[in-house]
Design a protein around this motif. Structure first.
Motif, short mmCIF file in Angstrom:
data_model
loop_
_atom_site.label_atom_id
_atom_site.label_comp_id
_atom_site.label_asym_id
_atom_site.label_seq_id
_atom_site.Cartn_x
_atom_site.Cartn_y
_atom_site.Cartn_z
N PRO A 20 5.55 36.88 76.22
CA PRO A 20 4.32 35.96 75.66
C PRO A 20 4.53 35.69 74.10
O PRO A 20 4.59 34.49 73.86
CB PRO A 20 2.98 36.74 75.93
CG PRO A 20 3.48 37.54 77.10
CD PRO A 20 4.73 38.05 77.06
N GLY A 21 4.68 36.66 73.30
CA GLY A 21 4.99 36.25 71.81
C GLY A 21 6.37 35.75 71.48
O GLY A 21 6.22 34.59 70.68
N ALA A 22 7.12 35.72 72.32
CA ALA A 22 8.44 34.95 72.09
C ALA A 22 8.02 33.36 72.57
O ALA A 22 8.89 32.38 71.93
CB ALA A 22 9.61 35.50 72.84
N ALA A 24 5.44 31.88 72.58
CA ALA A 24 4.65 31.33 71.72
C ALA A 24 5.22 30.96 70.30
O ALA A 24 4.93 29.61 69.51
CB ALA A 24 3.30 32.20 71.52
N LEU A 25 6.13 31.80 70.10
CA LEU A 25 6.83 31.31 68.77
C LEU A 25 7.77 30.40 68.67
O LEU A 25 7.95 29.54 68.13
CB LEU A 25 7.65 32.88 68.36
CG LEU A 25 8.34 32.61 66.92
CD1 LEU A 25 7.44 32.59 65.97
CD2 LEU A 25 9.26 33.74 66.89
N ARG A 28 5.63 27.09 68.75
CA ARG A 28 5.46 26.88 67.36
C ARG A 28 6.48 26.08 66.59
O ARG A 28 6.44 25.20 65.75
CB ARG A 28 4.92 28.22 66.56
CG ARG A 28 4.58 28.08 65.12
CD ARG A 28 3.75 27.06 64.84
NE ARG A 28 3.39 27.05 63.45
CZ ARG A 28 2.69 26.12 63.08
NH1 ARG A 28 2.19 25.10 63.60
NH2 ARG A 28 2.42 26.07 61.69
N HIS A 188 5.40 36.17 61.17
CA HIS A 188 5.08 36.58 62.66
C HIS A 188 5.39 37.92 62.90
O HIS A 188 6.50 38.44 62.22
CB HIS A 188 5.30 35.59 63.71
CG HIS A 188 5.14 34.11 63.60
ND1 HIS A 188 3.95 33.54 64.20
CD2 HIS A 188 5.52 33.18 62.75
CE1 HIS A 188 4.00 32.21 63.76
NE2 HIS A 188 4.50 31.97 63.02
N GLY A 190 6.91 40.43 66.47
CA GLY A 190 7.33 40.41 67.74
C GLY A 190 7.26 41.96 67.97
O GLY A 190 7.86 42.98 67.35
#
Length: 251
Positions: A20-22, A24-25, A28, A188, A190
């Motif tokens: 999920p973080g990747a 979202a990044l 962005r 950010h 990860g």
């Protein structure tokens, strides 16, 4: 790189890119491009082409470029309808001012001369074009371990084997030095706890041993601990990731 090593790398990248973080990044980074529908954008170091696909889904005319013929072959196999080209960050297969957007994700730490690559980015960008750079800082990996001193040694030794390990923390100043405008930088993080990322950890330990920073016994002990953590669901790796965006001046 052997076929088995390439397949292992692609599997690891697939796992990391799906987190999920990747996701979202990447989203962005697309937002920071601020491009109109149909605008041409190049994704430098595109790998297997996930970002090229996602940029296309956002209405952009995306071009994927990678120096690895094997990666481009994988990208073309997975997404044959998209535009993938073999090319070097210092010599992109694009005309002057051909694209309105330039994106490079986890690329500049591999480049000994980041300023030269940015000069090439400026060449292919149209006046007013947007650039977004994303990358991890190899000298500040955060890894949970029972031996923090050895972990520090491993992280720093592995960073010293990278062509430009601290490139990401320099993005803002590099862009300013190259005359880009509206330069902004973000931080950010990860966080990786999936056992599929274990090869990254054992790999940096191997690199530290090859560099002579640790002994074979230290490598084995540290890798064994990380393997046990991964098997127990207790692995923890965090990477500081920096994102910088800017515009080529209007001319």
């Amino acid at each position: 790189m052997s076929k088995n090593n390439m397949e292992s790398l692609i599997r690891m990248l697939d796992v990391a890119d799906a987190l999920p973080g990747a996701v979202a990044l990447r989203a962005r980074s697309y937002d920071l491009l601020t491009l109109a529908d149909g605008a041409a954008v190049v994704d430098v170091g595109c790998g297997a082409g996930r970002a090229v696909d996602e940029l296309g889904e956002r209405g952009m005319r995306a071009i994927g470029v990678d120096v690895s013929e094997k990666m481009i072959a994988v990208a073309r196999h997975r997404r044959p309808q998209l535009d993938f080209r073999i090319g070097d960050a210092f010599d992109l297969p694009l005309e002057d001012g051909e694209v309105a957007g330039y994106r490079a994700d986890k690329v500049y730490h591999e480049l000994a001369d980041a300023a030269k690559a940015l000069g090439e980015a400026r060449r292919v960008l149209a006046p007013g074009g947007r650039i977004v750079l994303i990358g991890q800082d190899w000298d500040t990996f955060v890894i949970d371990s029972d031996d923090p001193a050895l972990t520090r040694t491993i992280v720093h030794a592995r960073a010293d084997m990278i062509a430009n390990p601290r490139a990401a923390r320099r993005y803002r100043n590099l862009l300013l030095d190259m005359g880009f405008q509206d330069v902004r930088a973000e931080a950010h993080a990860g966080v990786f706890t999936d056992a599929a990322m274990l090869p990254m950890l054992t790999g940096i330990a191997e690199g530290a041993r090859v560099a002579g920073a640790i002994t074979a016994e230290q490598e084995t002990a540290w890798a064994t601990e990380q393997t046990e953590r991964a098997q127990a669901g207790r692995m923890f790796l965090a990477l500081p990731i920096f994102v910088a965006s800017a515009s080529r001046p209007e001319e």
